[in-house]
Scaffold this motif. Structure first.
Motif, PDB file in Angstrom:
ATOM      1  N   GLU A  20       5.400 -13.184  -9.925  1.00 32.90           N
ATOM      2  CA  GLU A  20       6.543 -12.279  -9.871  1.00 32.90           C
ATOM      3  C   GLU A  20       7.101 -12.262  -8.456  1.00 32.90           C
ATOM      4  N   HIS A  21       8.286 -12.808  -8.302  1.00 32.39           N
ATOM      5  CA  HIS A  21       8.930 -12.846  -6.990  1.00 32.39           C
ATOM      6  C   HIS A  21      10.433 -12.972  -7.209  1.00 32.39           C
ATOM      7  N   ARG A  49       3.140 -14.887  -0.816  1.00 29.51           N
ATOM      8  CA  ARG A  49       2.723 -13.493  -1.042  1.00 29.51           C
ATOM      9  C   ARG A  49       1.236 -13.400  -0.755  1.00 29.51           C
ATOM     10  N   GLY A  50       0.844 -12.314  -0.121  1.00 29.39           N
ATOM     11  CA  GLY A  50      -0.575 -12.050   0.050  1.00 29.39           C
ATOM     12  C   GLY A  50      -1.331 -13.109   0.823  1.00 29.39           C
ATOM     13  N   ARG A  73      -3.624  -3.817   4.304  1.00 30.07           N
ATOM     14  CA  ARG A  73      -3.505  -5.040   3.503  1.00 30.07           C
ATOM     15  C   ARG A  73      -2.740  -4.829   2.201  1.00 30.07           C
ATOM     16  N   PRO A  74      -2.973  -3.740   1.440  1.00 31.24           N
ATOM     17  CA  PRO A  74      -2.184  -3.541   0.216  1.00 31.24           C
ATOM     18  C   PRO A  74      -0.683  -3.444   0.476  1.00 31.24           C
ATOM     19  N   ASN A  83       0.549  -6.938   0.952  1.00 33.62           N
ATOM     20  CA  ASN A  83       0.534  -7.666  -0.322  1.00 33.62           C
ATOM     21  C   ASN A  83       1.545  -7.124  -1.325  1.00 33.62           C
ATOM     22  N   GLY A  84       2.309  -6.082  -0.924  1.00 36.72           N
ATOM     23  CA  GLY A  84       3.298  -5.520  -1.820  1.00 36.72           C
ATOM     24  C   GLY A  84       2.721  -4.642  -2.906  1.00 36.72           C
ATOM     25  N   GLU A  85       1.478  -4.158  -2.718  1.00 37.32           N
ATOM     26  CA  GLU A  85       0.814  -3.359  -3.741  1.00 37.32           C
ATOM     27  C   GLU A  85       1.106  -1.867  -3.590  1.00 37.32           C
ATOM     28  N   ARG A  86       1.516  -1.454  -2.404  1.00 28.52           N
ATOM     29  CA  ARG A  86       1.940  -0.065  -2.200  1.00 28.52           C
ATOM     30  C   ARG A  86       2.930  -0.020  -1.043  1.00 28.52           C
ATOM     31  N   VAL A 109       6.225  -7.115   2.453  1.00 25.59           N
ATOM     32  CA  VAL A 109       6.243  -8.528   2.104  1.00 25.59           C
ATOM     33  C   VAL A 109       7.375  -9.188   2.883  1.00 25.59           C
TER      34      VAL A 109
END
Length: 243
Positions: A53-54, A70-71, A118-119, A122-125, A144
């Motif tokens: 997903e990007h 990503r990440g 880190r999250p 990584n675009g997690e939050r 990101v």
């Protein structure tokens, strides 16, 4: 350059032209795919097949190369219709983006904030208010990083930050394929110490540079101009600017 290579842990061969793809496969978390007739829509389809997903630009245009990361991991797409030298430089350019625009900012953020950030990287939050403020004060980017560079419909660079990123990627790509010290020695072997060589002589030096390091002639011409103009400027300034 030293920071970039330390962060990436990329080790480069001593023989020229360099087999950059082999070095990338060995040392970097990057997957490279060569696609005939590379376009934005082809990249979008490739990401969908990989279930990545990007967001990719809604407008379509032809590409020589493209990076999505990503990440801490990257995917580089190259146009299979290009010649070997063009693909080599496109790969170096996209790897330069991966290092300078993704790995280095991530490393700086992790050093400044530690593992809790880190999250966010990584675009997690989303970053907290305090994290955003601290990042601004420390001049450390969060979130990101931009990977498929924003362009106009025809591919024209529209913003200063994109233009600066592209300039930096070209400089670092030259260094990855033809280190400045070796390239300057090659150029001086053709031009000598002439302070203002003619256009014909510069073209001859560029063709020699292209042959020795496997660069496209057009990019080699740009590199000769850069090397001659950089006699009074250090490499770190050319790649990363003054800090």
């Amino acid at each position: 350059m030293d920071e970039a290579l330390r962060t990436s842990k990329l080790r480069l061969g001593s023989r020229f032209p360099r087999d950059l793809r082999a070095d990338v496969d060995m040392y970097l978390p990057v997957t490279t795919e060569v696609m005939p007739g590379l376009t934005v829509s082809a990249v979008r389809s490739a990401l969908q097949r990989r279930k990545i997903e990007h967001h990719v630009s809604d407008s379509d245009r032809e590409l020589h190369g493209c990076l999505v990361a990503r990440g801490g991991h990257g995917f580089v797409f190259l146009d299979g219709a290009d010649g070997e030298a063009e693909r080599r430089f496109s790969l170096a350019h996209e790897i330069a983006h991966f290092i300078a625009d993704h790995l280095v900012p991530r490393a700086r953020a992790l050093e400044a904030f530690g593992e809790p950030i880190r999250p966010v990287l990584n675009g997690e939050r989303a970053p907290t208010r305090d994290e955003r403020l601290s990042a601004v004060l420390a001049r450390v980017p969060l979130g990101v990083q931009v990977l498929l560079m924003a362009r106009g419909p025809g591919g024209a660079v529209c913003t200063w930050d994109v233009a600066e990123s592209e300039r930096r990627a070209d400089r670092l790509a030259f260094e990855l394929l033809a280190p400045a010290a070796a390239a300057m020695a090659s150029v001086q072997g053709i031009l000598g110490d002439v302070e203002d060589p003619s256009h014909h002589d510069q073209r001859q030096a560029a063709e020699h540079l292209a042959s020795q390091f496997g660069l496209p002639v057009t990019e080699a011409c740009s590199y000769v101009y850069l090397l001659l103009s950089r006699r009074r400027r250090p490499l770190s300034v050319e790649i990363f600017g003054r800090r």
